[in-house]
Design a protein around this motif. Structure first.
Motif, PDB file in Angstrom:
ATOM      1  N   ALA A  86       0.828  -1.205   0.000  1.00 53.66           N
ATOM      2  CA  ALA A  86       0.000   0.000   0.000  1.00 53.66           C
ATOM      3  C   ALA A  86       0.863   1.255   0.000  1.00 53.66           C
ATOM      4  O   ALA A  86       0.497   2.264  -0.612  1.00 53.66           O
ATOM      5  N   ARG A 140       1.117   5.469  -4.735  1.00 50.83           N
ATOM      6  CA  ARG A 140       1.103   6.892  -4.401  1.00 50.83           C
ATOM      7  C   ARG A 140      -0.080   7.559  -5.089  1.00 50.83           C
ATOM      8  O   ARG A 140       0.033   8.084  -6.183  1.00 50.83           O
ATOM      9  N   LEU A 141      -1.226   7.512  -4.438  1.00 48.81           N
ATOM     10  CA  LEU A 141      -2.439   8.089  -5.007  1.00 48.81           C
ATOM     11  C   LEU A 141      -2.455   9.606  -4.902  1.00 48.81           C
ATOM     12  O   LEU A 141      -3.198  10.271  -5.615  1.00 48.81           O
ATOM     13  N   ASP A 142      -1.611  10.165  -4.029  1.00 50.04           N
ATOM     14  CA  ASP A 142      -1.556  11.613  -3.858  1.00 50.04           C
ATOM     15  C   ASP A 142      -0.611  12.287  -4.855  1.00 50.04           C
ATOM     16  O   ASP A 142      -0.567  13.507  -4.939  1.00 50.04           O
ATOM     17  N   PRO A 163      -1.191   9.937 -10.223  1.00 49.40           N
ATOM     18  CA  PRO A 163      -1.015   8.827  -9.283  1.00 49.40           C
ATOM     19  C   PRO A 163      -0.043   7.809  -9.881  1.00 49.40           C
ATOM     20  O   PRO A 163       0.008   7.616 -11.091  1.00 49.40           O
ATOM     21  N   ALA A 176      -6.378   3.980 -10.575  1.00 52.28           N
ATOM     22  CA  ALA A 176      -6.090   4.642  -9.302  1.00 52.28           C
ATOM     23  C   ALA A 176      -7.326   4.668  -8.402  1.00 52.28           C
ATOM     24  O   ALA A 176      -7.231   4.437  -7.194  1.00 52.28           O
ATOM     25  N   ALA A 177      -8.489   4.913  -8.982  1.00 51.73           N
ATOM     26  CA  ALA A 177      -9.729   4.945  -8.198  1.00 51.73           C
ATOM     27  C   ALA A 177     -10.044   3.571  -7.610  1.00 51.73           C
ATOM     28  O   ALA A 177     -10.437   3.464  -6.446  1.00 51.73           O
ATOM     29  N   GLU A 178      -9.861   2.522  -8.399  1.00 50.53           N
ATOM     30  CA  GLU A 178     -10.122   1.174  -7.886  1.00 50.53           C
ATOM     31  C   GLU A 178      -9.127   0.791  -6.801  1.00 50.53           C
ATOM     32  O   GLU A 178      -9.487   0.159  -5.814  1.00 50.53           O
ATOM     33  N   ALA A 195      -7.616   2.897  -4.807  1.00 51.44           N
ATOM     34  CA  ALA A 195      -7.953   3.698  -3.630  1.00 51.44           C
ATOM     35  C   ALA A 195      -9.040   3.018  -2.809  1.00 51.44           C
ATOM     36  O   ALA A 195      -8.955   2.935  -1.579  1.00 51.44           O
ATOM     37  N   ALA A 196     -10.054   2.500  -3.478  1.00 53.86           N
ATOM     38  CA  ALA A 196     -11.132   1.803  -2.775  1.00 53.86           C
ATOM     39  C   ALA A 196     -10.620   0.516  -2.136  1.00 53.86           C
ATOM     40  O   ALA A 196     -10.995   0.182  -1.006  1.00 53.86           O
ATOM     41  N   ALA A 228      -8.268   1.370   1.019  1.00 48.45           N
ATOM     42  CA  ALA A 228      -8.814   2.220   2.083  1.00 48.45           C
ATOM     43  C   ALA A 228      -8.730   1.506   3.434  1.00 48.45           C
ATOM     44  O   ALA A 228      -9.200   0.383   3.589  1.00 48.45           O
TER      45      ALA A 228
END
Length: 71
Positions: free
Chosen positions: A22, A26-28, A32, A55-57, A59-60, A63
């Motif tokens: 994780a 680097r989603l930030d 990304p 990146a969205a997938e 991130a979910a 989390a």
């Protein structure tokens, strides 16, 4: 499904995907990206950008996971 999606989007090899944590996602960053240390076949660190949908997938999926958790 997510593993194949990340592999397709980044071009990472099986061993590289196995070491992805994780903290390496680097989603930030802009854009990304996925980062791996120098233990790659080429011996150089990897920095691969992620498409927005991947990146969205991720991130979910990531989390609430600790940084050392495998992707």
């Amino acid at each position: 499904r997510l593993l194949y999606l990340v592999a397709f989007a980044t071009g990472l090899r099986r061993g590289e995907l196995r070491r992805l944590t994780a903290a390496g996602v680097r989603l930030d960053a802009d854009p990304p990206e996925v980062r791996l240390d120098a233990r790659t076949k080429s011996g150089r660190p990897i920095r691969q950008p992620l498409p927005p949908g991947v990146a969205a997938e991720l991130a979910a999926h990531l989390a609430g996971r600790p940084p050392a958790a495998p992707v």
